[in-house]
Scaffold this motif. Structure first.
Motif, PDB file in Angstrom:
ATOM      1  N   PHE B 174       0.838  -1.221   0.000  1.00  0.00           N
ATOM      2  CA  PHE B 174       0.000   0.000   0.000  1.00  0.00           C
ATOM      3  C   PHE B 174       0.864   1.259   0.000  1.00  0.00           C
ATOM      4  O   PHE B 174       0.546   2.256   0.641  1.00  0.00           O
ATOM      5  N   CYS B 282       9.538  -5.477   9.819  1.00  0.00           N
ATOM      6  CA  CYS B 282       9.300  -4.080   9.424  1.00  0.00           C
ATOM      7  C   CYS B 282      10.631  -3.387   9.124  1.00  0.00           C
ATOM      8  O   CYS B 282      11.538  -3.404   9.952  1.00  0.00           O
ATOM      9  N   TRP B 334       2.446  -0.488  19.389  1.00  0.00           N
ATOM     10  CA  TRP B 334       3.087  -0.620  18.075  1.00  0.00           C
ATOM     11  C   TRP B 334       2.375   0.231  17.034  1.00  0.00           C
ATOM     12  O   TRP B 334       2.996   1.038  16.343  1.00  0.00           O
ATOM     13  N   LYS B 338       3.907   3.519  15.192  1.00  0.00           N
ATOM     14  CA  LYS B 338       4.170   3.418  13.760  1.00  0.00           C
ATOM     15  C   LYS B 338       3.457   4.496  12.958  1.00  0.00           C
ATOM     16  O   LYS B 338       4.024   5.120  12.079  1.00  0.00           O
ATOM     17  N   CYS B 351       5.540   4.125   9.000  1.00  0.00           N
ATOM     18  CA  CYS B 351       5.137   3.063   8.077  1.00  0.00           C
ATOM     19  C   CYS B 351       5.300   3.552   6.646  1.00  0.00           C
ATOM     20  O   CYS B 351       4.893   4.660   6.323  1.00  0.00           O
ATOM     21  N   VAL B 352       5.903   2.724   5.804  1.00  0.00           N
ATOM     22  CA  VAL B 352       6.101   3.089   4.401  1.00  0.00           C
ATOM     23  C   VAL B 352       5.194   2.288   3.473  1.00  0.00           C
ATOM     24  O   VAL B 352       5.288   2.413   2.261  1.00  0.00           O
ATOM     25  N   CYS B 354       4.963  -1.127   3.019  1.00  0.00           N
ATOM     26  CA  CYS B 354       5.574  -2.263   2.313  1.00  0.00           C
ATOM     27  C   CYS B 354       4.750  -3.541   2.449  1.00  0.00           C
ATOM     28  O   CYS B 354       4.938  -4.485   1.687  1.00  0.00           O
ATOM     29  N   GLY B 355       3.883  -3.609   3.458  1.00  0.00           N
ATOM     30  CA  GLY B 355       3.014  -4.772   3.629  1.00  0.00           C
ATOM     31  C   GLY B 355       3.646  -5.972   4.304  1.00  0.00           C
ATOM     32  O   GLY B 355       2.980  -6.999   4.493  1.00  0.00           O
ATOM     33  N   CYS B 357       4.478  -6.589   7.414  1.00  0.00           N
ATOM     34  CA  CYS B 357       3.880  -6.996   8.689  1.00  0.00           C
ATOM     35  C   CYS B 357       2.564  -7.737   8.468  1.00  0.00           C
ATOM     36  O   CYS B 357       2.151  -8.526   9.311  1.00  0.00           O
TER      37      CYS B 357
HETATM   38  S1  SF4 Z   1       3.578  -2.045   6.157  1.00  0.00           S
HETATM   39 FE1  SF4 Z   1       5.815  -2.269   6.209  1.00  0.00          FE
HETATM   40  S2  SF4 Z   1       6.555  -0.304   6.962  1.00  0.00           S
HETATM   41 FE2  SF4 Z   1       4.372  -0.407   7.448  1.00  0.00          FE
HETATM   42  S3  SF4 Z   1       4.336  -1.191   9.536  1.00  0.00           S
HETATM   43 FE3  SF4 Z   1       4.105  -2.939   8.149  1.00  0.00          FE
HETATM   44  S4  SF4 Z   1       6.183  -3.727   7.874  1.00  0.00           S
HETATM   45 FE4  SF4 Z   1       6.351  -1.670   8.728  1.00  0.00          FE
END
Ligand code: SF4
Ligand code: SF4
Ligand code: SF4
Ligand code: SF4
Lengths: 260, 384
Positions: B174, B282, B334, B338, B351-352, B354-355, B357
């Protein structure tokens, strides 16, 4: 170093000797160990026995016969610090499966003359009988953790024995998660760290050798196991191993069935 | 590295791409990049360009990751795997120093093998846009903080970043919501867009620094034309339209601040295993434990740093007990850090998008879903 070397004793109750062997397996470290502590009681390594008191007692095995109860209180009384080593001493071991069944009936199946066998109907951890200073997990214990406990004892510091999940070690090691990649059930998320995530490193789910972690969420993981296609039998088999008697492994299946 | 702008994007053909790798190596860089290992796309040393996940794609959803073959030979037709560049810059376990007892005291050593590792010049080849953004987030923590981290900074300084735009987002990506992708943002030495159409398999290359621009000049290339740019725009537009997840970030820190007592936290706490996987995968999580170890003699001690997680009880254990004993409080810590308090602390989101987590949570907890539910319950008139 103090002039008098601290004395170390290793005691055995109902167990397979595997954890004591982990200590003997510390070949490189045992020599300096013998110089640092006086090994006063260790039947597995030498036959000389020194009477207590002992500075540090490592206790292997669970309490399964009436005489064990008497002996463990003597050991406790003679020990400044008492550390249980392994799943038997810490959780009752695989032999605690008898706790879920009828022990006399089992004895009748196994032994030709069950009347010769004098046994308790349960296998219980040391902590059910005497106060314990530290419980070292594992079936068998990890030799690095064992040395860490002894080193910490010698330096009078707190040992570095994290009680979080195996997943933490799994990720630190760079394993790929078998639940996510393969849909294979893994007890890692509810299991106490210590093995270094050995089984996932070989693409297998964790068997739970180190018992429950400090805040295990059994219902959630078991629900996911079911989604992976594991039924009641499979879940019972997974939980009924070396740490079967340790809560919350012990009643996880019952609780889950009850709540359905 | 200068911040000069290099406005003339070039096109490198697939056949000439090995020359780029050779040019990077010729500058003394070891090549690190994505490769198929253990049934996933992971980061490691690359021998040759052929080690890239050529023709591979990934299917990701909450708690699930599967690799599959795509019907083409693209090099970058996949989204991020379980590992991230964090492991290269901030390793999971690192010896910070050691000390030995001497006759009249002790000596401390910091000149370990780790320092030698840190001194190595490495090229990060194939950094995805979200990962580039994650590196920038960690830079703020480790490099631009009050006390720069010695080993992270040393590694970071020597890293050459070759980023690649995303054309095939996964079911848990996302980055569009977080403004980090699928096109590459600032911070790269060289950025590539993989193009594979009737004009051939080729890469649109943009230098972001002098080194990056020089590398492009050193390999066979031509100037990009309007059709190349249009093709690159189409790749990005198509990826943007196929994001697996969405996160509505409107007033997110404020939303989290006023929903601290939402019943949704109890709901997620029932599912959360507090296993810590989400934090460890993450790419922005930066917490660590510092642990002293001694040998049996007590004459040799070492101080190690290893990844820690706010999902563990130990994380908030102080004299007298654990502050965040419940799963509810740990998950809430958390998520609110984040997506909320990170802004106060570092001026960005933590949060960037990346998906990872979401994919690597064994029970498939999805933070975008959690935020959606918090928002729903927060709506005036929503049932409690
Ligand atoms: S989506 Fe990626 S950057 Fe965002 S909290 Fe999850 S692992 Fe971390
Ligand atoms: S393989 Fe098992 S121990 Fe490793 S991260 Fe997955 S669930 Fe946890
Ligand atoms: S989140 Fe965006 S930048 Fe990251 S892998 Fe997915 S599509 Fe690429
Ligand atoms: S959200 Fe998922 S990965 Fe994170 S601690 Fe909870 S169960 Fe583990």
């Amino acid at each position: 170093m103090t002039a008098r070397r601290p004395t170390l004793a290793v005691w055995k109750f109902a167990s397979c000797d595997g954890c004591q062997l982990s200590l003997l397996d510390c070949e490189d470290e045992l020599l300096p160990l013998a110089g640092t502590v006086e090994i006063a009681h260790f039947l597995e390594a030498s036959s000389a026995v020194v009477n207590g008191p002992y500075d540090l007692s490592l206790v292997e095995g669970s309490i399964t016969v009436p005489s064990d109860i008497e002996r463990i209180s003597q050991v406790r009384a003679a020990s400044r610090r008492l550390v249980t080593i392994g799943a038997c001493a810490t959780a009752g071991g695989i032999q605690a499966l008898r706790n879920f069944a009828d022990a006399p009936e089992m004895a009748a199946v196994v032994y030709a003359r069950p009347d010769y066998v004098r046994t308790l109907s349960t296998s219980t951890p040391i902590s059910a009988h005497v106060p314990v200073d530290l419980e070292l997990r594992g079936c068998p214990v990890d030799k690095g953790q064992l040395l860490e406990v002894i080193s910490a004892f010698l330096a009078e510091r707190r040992p570095d024995i994290p009680s979080y999940s195996v997943c933490v070690e799994c990720k630190q090691r760079g394993n790929v998660c078998v639940m996510v990649r393969d849909g294979v059930p893994c007890l890692g998320p509810v299991t106490h760290a210590g093995c270094g995530a050995l089984c996932p490193a070989y693409a297998r789910g964790c068997y739970g050798c180190f018992g429950p972690m400090d805040s295990a969420n059994m219902p959630s993981l078991l629900a996911t196991f079911r989604a992976c296609g594991v039924g009641d039998d499979g879940i019972e088999r997974m939980l009924h191993t070396y740490n079967a008697w340790a809560e919350p492994f012990r009643s996880a299946l019952d609780d889950e069935v009850d709540s359905r | 590295m200068g911040d000069a702008v290099h406005p003339r994007p070039a096109v490198i053909s697939r056949a000439d791409l090995p020359a780029l790798v050779d040019a990077i190596r010729a500058q003394g860089y070891a090549l690190l990049g994505p490769t198929v290992r253990d049934g996933t796309i992971q980061l490691g040393e690359l021998g040759a360009l052929e080690d890239l996940p050529i023709g591979w794609g990934d299917e990701q959803s909450p708690g699930s990751y599967r690799l599959h073959r795509r019907g083409h030979a693209r090099l970058f037709g996949w989204a991020v795997g379980p590992g991230s560049w964090k492991q290269m810059l901030f390793p999971s376990r690192e010896r910070m120093w050691s000390a030995d007892r001497t006759d009249d005291g002790f000596v401390i050593r910091t000149d370990d093998t780790d320092a030698a590792q840190a001194a190595r010049k490495v090229a990060f080849f194939g950094v995805r846009p979200c990962e580039l953004a994650a590196i920038a987030v960690q830079d703020r923590v480790f490099v631009h903080g009050a006390v720069p981290d010695r080993s992270y900074s040393a590694r970071r300084e020597r890293a050459l970043v070759v980023a690649v735009d995303c054309g095939e987002p996964s079911g848990t990506c996302f980055c569009v919501s977080m403004g980090t992708g699928p096109s590459t943002g600032p911070g790269y030495d060289l950025a590539l867009t993989e193009l594979d159409d009737e004009r051939g398999h080729r890469f649109l290359a943009r230098g972001g620094t002098d080194i990056g621009a020089q590398l492009v000049r050193g390999v066979p290339h031509r100037d990009a034309d309007a059709r190349d740019h249009a093709a690159a725009d189409a790749v990005i537009a198509s990826a943007t339209a196929r994001m697996g997840r969405q996160l509505d970030t409107t007033d997110l820190p404020a939303l989290l601040e006023r929903t601290l007592e939402s019943p949704r936290w109890d709901d997620v706490a029932q599912r959360c295993l507090t296993c810590a996987n989400c934090t460890l995968v993450c790419p922005t999580c930066f917490c660590s434990d510092w642990v002293e170890v001694a040998d049996l003699s007590g004459d040799h001690v070492e101080r190690w740093r290893r990844w820690a997680s706010c999902f563990t009880l130990a994380f908030s254990t102080v004299h007298g007990g654990t502050v965040r004993a419940s799963a509810r409080s740990r998950y809430r810590q958390w998520l609110t850090h984040k997506l909320g308090t990170w802004w106060d602390q570092f001026g960005t989101s933590g949060c960037v998008g990346c998906g990872r987590c979401i994919t690597w949570c064994p029970v498939g907890i999805d933070l975008t879903e959690e935020v959606r539910a918090l928002r729903e319950l927060d709506r005036p008139g929503a049932a409690p």
